[in-house]
Write an enzyme that holds these catalytic residues in place. Sequence first.
Site, short mmCIF file in Angstrom:
data_model
loop_
_atom_site.label_atom_id
_atom_site.label_comp_id
_atom_site.label_asym_id
_atom_site.label_seq_id
_atom_site.Cartn_x
_atom_site.Cartn_y
_atom_site.Cartn_z
N ASP A 206 -0.56 -4.53 -2.48
CA ASP A 206 -1.31 -3.64 -1.59
C ASP A 206 -2.33 -4.47 -0.81
OD1 ASP A 206 -3.04 -1.84 -0.40
OD2 ASP A 206 -3.18 -0.50 -2.14
N PHE B 58 -7.44 0.68 -6.49
CA PHE B 58 -7.52 1.85 -5.61
C PHE B 58 -6.32 1.82 -4.66
CE2 PHE B 58 -8.53 4.17 -1.76
CZ PHE B 58 -8.99 5.37 -2.29
N LYS C 191 -5.37 -0.14 7.28
CA LYS C 191 -6.73 -0.34 7.83
C LYS C 191 -6.83 -1.20 9.09
CE LYS C 191 -9.52 0.98 3.88
NZ LYS C 191 -8.89 1.04 2.57
C1 PLP Z 1 -8.33 2.17 1.81
C2 PLP Z 1 -7.25 1.77 0.86
C3 PLP Z 1 -6.13 2.57 0.65
C4 PLP Z 1 -6.02 3.96 1.24
O1 PLP Z 1 -5.92 3.91 2.62
P1 PLP Z 1 -6.13 5.27 3.47
O2 PLP Z 1 -5.81 4.85 4.87
O3 PLP Z 1 -7.55 5.69 3.28
O4 PLP Z 1 -5.17 6.26 2.91
C5 PLP Z 1 -5.13 2.09 -0.16
N1 PLP Z 1 -5.21 0.89 -0.73
C6 PLP Z 1 -6.26 0.09 -0.56
C7 PLP Z 1 -6.29 -1.24 -1.20
C8 PLP Z 1 -7.33 0.50 0.23
O5 PLP Z 1 -8.40 -0.28 0.37
#
Ligand code: PLP
Length: 403
Positions: A224, A137, A253
């Site tokens: 990521d 994701f 986050k």
């Molecule tokens: C939550 C998340 C995203 C997206 O972040 P947003 O701030 O909601 O755009 C991207 N990569 C990972 C691994 C995530 O958990």
Amino acid sequence: MNAPAAPTDVMPHVMPTYGRLPIALSHGQGAEVWDTTGRRYLDGLSGIAVNTLGHNHPKLVPALQEQVSQMIHCCNYYQVPLQEELAKMLVERSGLTNVFFCNSGLEANEAALKIARKFGHDKGIDRAEVVVYEKAFHGRSIATLSATGNPKVHAGFEPLVEGFVRVPLNDIAALEEVARTNPNVTAVFLEVIQGEGGVNPARSDYLQAVRALCDKQGWLLMLDEVQCGIGRTGKWFAHQWSGVLPDVMPLAKGLGSGVPIGAVVCGPKAAHVLKPGNHGTTFGGNPLAMRAGVETLKIMEADGLMANAAHVGEHLMAALRREFAGMPGVVEIRGQGLMIGIELDRPCGIILNRALDAGLLLSVTADKVVRLLPPLIFTTAQADELVGILAPIVRQFLSEPQA
Ligand SMILES: *Cc1c(COP(=O)(O)O)cnc(C)c1O
């Protein structure tokens, strides 16, 4: 047992893009929150790994109040000293060299994907491709949803962005096959622990093999860490458990403890790929977000919150294993620090509602995985309280006939 759906007419002017639970939270203190009727909940979710310091932190709140009164936003026409301060802190803690600031996880990932493409173009690869993963994701923009490995996220938004090759996680042979057959690849892009995909860790030996293959091929390694980074696993960044160094690391986050923020931290191979005019953002790096980031990292350090995440995470994991080990219907309990998934053998979205009814906030992801992401200030007593609420709910759920 409660009905899963909230009344649909309580927020009639907001687009109905979420299935919301039937409460509104009004305030919090530490790892506890209260709803508008005065009911208390234990926070096992942190607003999806965002509220690193919990709620109403006694050091963060006055710092942000001071910042709001000085300057919230000024834009990137000017120097922003707080950007340099936070960039230096991230660089020192990651061993990388430079940072670009933005406002969210998907924006950090968009910047990473732009770097991967430009990196390819700069060396004559006109149609740069990025290796991405099953169950990954990366966000909800058109490019990051295309990188995401979930057909539900794709559905209805085709045509997807081109230039992605997908492989399974922890399968180095699949990546070696890409290396043999695809000369257009410029980067490998993965979460160190997949979050939305069900708390699936990349193994350390896999990450080390990917790093070696990236070096051999001249590819960028892009990790990521939007969800698993910022102390959640017990180190600043989850990849640090494996000893590898990425070339590109998107963060978001937990970095601002609730203030929207994103960052792309780059090493020497990637840090100078984007030139003046190649990328930008209006809000990105604004003084309020930067102050939130600086204070978050300082408080984490001063209060030993990474050690706490590791310690309380182990305690929580041990308690969960004691409760659930060998229980029919529990497939696996996995994760690291305060990022834990309990995979069941059947869809279990209803556990979200039942936990709420019992006074516990958590998440269910990938249909079958109960996901715990408490704030890094969580205590062992709170971990015990969490397990005390969750265990009977899971036991009851698994004892019911399957629908
Ligand atoms: C939550 C998340 C995203 C997206 O972040 P947003 O701030 O909601 O755009 C991207 N990569 C990972 C691994 C995530 O958990």
